[in-house]
Scaffold this active site. Sequence first.
Site, PDB file in Angstrom:
ATOM      1  N   ASP A  36       0.821  -1.214   0.000  1.00 14.30           N
ATOM      2  CA  ASP A  36       0.000   0.000   0.000  1.00 14.30           C
ATOM      3  C   ASP A  36       0.855   1.265   0.000  1.00 14.30           C
ATOM      4  OD1 ASP A  36      -2.378  -1.338  -0.057  1.00 14.30           O
ATOM      5  OD2 ASP A  36      -2.732  -1.254   2.099  1.00 14.30           O
ATOM      6  N   LYS A  58      -3.683   3.523  -2.652  1.00 15.11           N
ATOM      7  CA  LYS A  58      -4.879   4.334  -2.897  1.00 15.11           C
ATOM      8  C   LYS A  58      -4.652   5.715  -2.316  1.00 15.11           C
ATOM      9  CE  LYS A  58      -7.721   0.172  -2.452  1.00 15.11           C
ATOM     10  NZ  LYS A  58      -8.715  -0.546  -1.644  1.00 15.11           N
ATOM     11  N   MET A 173      -8.547   8.134   8.286  1.00 14.74           N
ATOM     12  CA  MET A 173      -8.735   8.537   6.878  1.00 14.74           C
ATOM     13  C   MET A 173      -9.911   9.504   6.724  1.00 14.74           C
ATOM     14  SD  MET A 173      -8.264   4.643   5.455  1.00 14.74           S
ATOM     15  CE  MET A 173      -9.483   4.087   6.657  1.00 14.74           C
TER      16      MET A 173
END
Length: 508
Positions: A36, A58, A173
């Site tokens: 990631d 991402k 997030m």
Amino acid sequence: MKKGMVYLVGAGPGDPGLFTIKGRIILNKADVVVYDRLVSPKILEMAPEKAEMIYVGKNSGRHAMKQEEINATLVKHAQEGKTVVRLKGGDPFLFGRGGEEAQTLKEYGLSFEIIPGITSAIAVPAYAGIPVTHRDHASTLTIITGHEKPNKQHSSINWEQLAKSSGTLVFLMGIENLELISGQLIANGMNKSTPIALIRWGTWPKQEVLVGNLANILTLVREKNFMPPAVIVVGDVVKLREELAWVEKKPLWGQKIVITRSRPQASELADRVIDLGGDPIEFPTITIKPSEDMSELYKAFDALSTYDWIIFTSANAVDIFMQELLNSGYDIRDLKGIEIAAIGPATSKKLQQLGLKVSIVPDEFRAEAIVESLRDSINSETKVLLPRAKGARAILPDSLKALGAAVNEVLIYEAVMAGHDVNGIISDLIAGNFDFVTFTSSSTVENFVKIVGSDSIKSINENLKIACIGPITAETARSYGFDVDIMAAEYTIPGLINAIVADLVKKN
């Protein structure tokens, strides 16, 4: 065909020191690493060189791969019989979609294991000096996703219950949805003065913390242009930050320090910078290349019993000498009776770790000092073996010969310019986006100039401080036009770090 295996591994919040021991063991045997965005490059370096590295990060609407494609990638490589390590920031089962990936693997009949990681929900506040629970402030902790969209018709988050909580709330997030989060908490009854902290790049050297309350946090974010990724902490525990903040108090906090050593040697300096709160920028200018022709060294091995002294001028020389000694059929017992001298504590330590007694280590770590230390031990019958680097200064063998010694100088390696992608570091150097450039040898200076160009030196002098490990390196740096701002009093890596810290203390 070998049976494939997938490990869903939590890489922790960023600081490579928080990566688990089991995670590292598993990563060491990977054929494929699927990783990631928030996995530290230092952790990725722990993977085998042969491993295939697949980035699936991402970032704010830009996904390298959709989740379905990530799932398919894991299945494909596992079906090929490979050991696959799926590296995820934090913990794989805490908003990491690890459960979905595990279900896919189960559906295809593939074997998998879960290696938990340290979650950012707890570690990041800790690095900001915020305990998520405290007997006087909060006895409960709720961890919430910050990814819900403002236009979602039916929220899966019970905002009314969260707003009434007397415990700590941690949103992961959630910076892009901060307006929704603060608005919902206030609308459902939480006091506008409730403390809130945003922690950006938590546990990394570039960590930033913004503290406010529910009423003013959006204004502060706009004023500071505070961007993701960040963890959001809501609750009375935020008040403890002022008392318990610790990482920002480290002596190198916020300092970006360019390291020009060869990559295998850079770790000691980089680790010390990190330990003291700094951000090491690895820009290796040299690589250590053993000589292709070792015939002269092998001749010296055949005549080892005739030498009175062996002088090692670097840890690199020790490593290569000992490896070639073993390759040629000799071993450490064949050094019996030979006195050994070493320049510098790192060289001495390397020899001692091999079980060799070092007779002389001069107080000053340079050739002139070792000659002075040997003056009473050298005569016309003394025979010295000097295995060292091509291009080293001639003063050591010349001075020993002047004392009457027979010196066999054998060149066993050279420091050559490293071939690597500079990744925009040169532009950042010229723009002054770093604080210090460190040089640990003359060859690091020479190759640095070859890489960045001599026309960049003026800008670097104006924008950064130059720190050198000792007078010889400093002399070389000055000869190329650098303004040497810092020189270590002790010509070692710890000495260099101490000199940088002392400069910062003086400045403050």
